[in-house]
Enzyme design. Structure first.
Site, PDB file in Angstrom:
ATOM      1  N   TRP A 104       0.879  -1.158   0.000  1.00  0.00           N
ATOM      2  CA  TRP A 104       0.000   0.000   0.000  1.00  0.00           C
ATOM      3  C   TRP A 104       0.923   1.215   0.000  1.00  0.00           C
ATOM      4  O   TRP A 104       1.393   1.647   1.046  1.00  0.00           O
ATOM      5  CB  TRP A 104      -0.877   0.015   1.254  1.00  0.00           C
ATOM      6  CG  TRP A 104      -1.902  -1.059   1.318  1.00  0.00           C
ATOM      7  CD1 TRP A 104      -3.228  -0.948   1.002  1.00  0.00           C
ATOM      8  CD2 TRP A 104      -1.724  -2.425   1.759  1.00  0.00           C
ATOM      9  NE1 TRP A 104      -3.871  -2.150   1.204  1.00  0.00           N
ATOM     10  CE2 TRP A 104      -2.967  -3.072   1.668  1.00  0.00           C
ATOM     11  CE3 TRP A 104      -0.621  -3.172   2.218  1.00  0.00           C
ATOM     12  CZ2 TRP A 104      -3.153  -4.411   2.015  1.00  0.00           C
ATOM     13  CZ3 TRP A 104      -0.795  -4.503   2.564  1.00  0.00           C
ATOM     14  CH2 TRP A 104      -2.050  -5.112   2.451  1.00  0.00           C
ATOM     15  N   ASP A 261      20.933  -4.851  -0.813  1.00  0.00           N
ATOM     16  CA  ASP A 261      21.036  -3.578  -0.081  1.00  0.00           C
ATOM     17  C   ASP A 261      22.215  -3.619   0.893  1.00  0.00           C
ATOM     18  O   ASP A 261      22.958  -2.638   1.028  1.00  0.00           O
ATOM     19  CB  ASP A 261      19.754  -3.305   0.725  1.00  0.00           C
ATOM     20  CG  ASP A 261      18.499  -3.445  -0.118  1.00  0.00           C
ATOM     21  OD1 ASP A 261      18.578  -3.253  -1.331  1.00  0.00           O
ATOM     22  OD2 ASP A 261      17.438  -3.770   0.465  1.00  0.00           O
TER      23      ASP A 261
END
Ligand code: ADP
Length: 303
Positions: A104, A261
């Protein structure tokens, strides 16, 4: 010119909801460029400052995220407050051990991180290293993407080094050509490009890591490191030539979230400490090897 020991990472940090064995959800915060900042903070000496540049709302969960980032020792003054918006969220679902992600984030505050050019210019000023990714680009409008790249070109001209991880997520883009066009344009403003071979072979049709290196090199990169999961890492640097490193075997891979990352953080920290290309890649591989041996994006790598 001596540059301040300051790093800026630019992108989106989100609320993470991860299922626990008892059926409850554990809340945390993560996002590719934030994960790299977080691992840089773990491995760099305290005389380096690390700041995160993003957007956040003015509501309670945004305040909790800012407190989390500050609590990790990462500066939050370059996170733009955006009235009426909040932070993005993703939820992890587990199906027989397979993780899937629901997001979202379509109206997150971070999508407006480049809306105010002067704010962005102030954020990038006086940094030795600026880190961003293909996900940073994907969340921005085309106009804001152009603003970001212009501001980075200016910062680079003033002496900052720019590191870019293409991190291609097709579902964040309208179509593949828009994505590859934006990635190519962003890589062209970077000194250091840190792609993953599986993504670049899929999106650009590279058949070997050497082709990936050649493509970014032709675009102007000075250092290219091609990650490849458990496979051999191929790299090139304009001053040091080509290097190959086989990452050590991680026998118990638990969760590969944030492998790339954390690799970037270990590699960049080693470069900032003056390490040459091969040892810096080793440092990235050792750090990411620890991360994939534990569950979650942000894990303790010092203990
Ligand atoms: P990304 O997470 O961006 O897709 P990769 O999957 O290529 O990146 O992984 C980044 C780095 O993490 C690799 O270069 C390697 O050093 C380490 N790594 C990832 N998967 C493994 C693995 N199965 N075994 C050992 N190292 C790994």
């Amino acid at each position: 010119m001596t540059y301040p020991q300051a790093i800026l990472s630019i992108g989106e940090c989100m609320v993470e909801m991860a299922p626990r064995a008892d059926g409850a959800y554990q809340r945390s915060f993560a996002g590719d460029s934030f994960n790299t900042a977080w691992y840089l903070r773990q491995v760099l000496a305290s005389d380096w400052s690390i700041d995160y540049c993003s957007g956040a709302g003015t509501d309670a969960i945004s305040a909790e995220m800012l407190a989390f980032i500050a609590g990790a020792g990462i500066g939050t003054q370059n996170i733009r407050p955006v009235e009426g918006r909040t932070v993005g969220l993703y939820m992890i679902s587990l199906d027989n051990g397979e993780r899937s992600f629901s997001y979202w984030r379509s109206h997150s505050a971070a999508k407006l991180l480049a809306e105010d050019r002067d704010f962005l210019k102030a954020a990038v000023s006086d940094k030795a290293l600026i880190v961003f990714s293909g996900i940073t680009l994907a969340i921005l409008s085309p106009e804001h993407r152009a603003t970001l790249l212009e501001v980075l070109v200016d910062a680079r001209a003033k002496g900052a080094r720019i590191a870019f991880d293409p991190n291609m997520r097709l579902r964040l883009w309208p179509d593949a050509p828009t994505m590859t066009g934006a990635i190519t344009a962003a890589a062209a403003v970077a000194d250091i490009v840190l792609p993953s071979f599986d993504e670049d072979s899929q999106s650009f049709g590279d058949t070997t890591p050497q082709e990936t290196i050649a493509r970014y090199r032709a675009g102007g990169a000075l250092t290219v490191v091609v990650k490849n999961g458990a496979g051999r890492i191929f790299a090139w640097d304009s001053a040091e030539g080509t290097v190959e490193v086989q990452p050590h075997v991680v026998s118990d891979v638990i969760d590969t979230t944030a492998a790339g990352d954390s690799f970037n953080a270990g590699f960049l920290a080693a470069r900032l400490a003056g390490k040459s290309l091969g040892p810096a890649i080793e440092a990235g591989a050792v750090l990411s090897g620890k991360v994939i041996g534990q569950r979650g994006a942000l894990v303790d790598v010092l203990g």
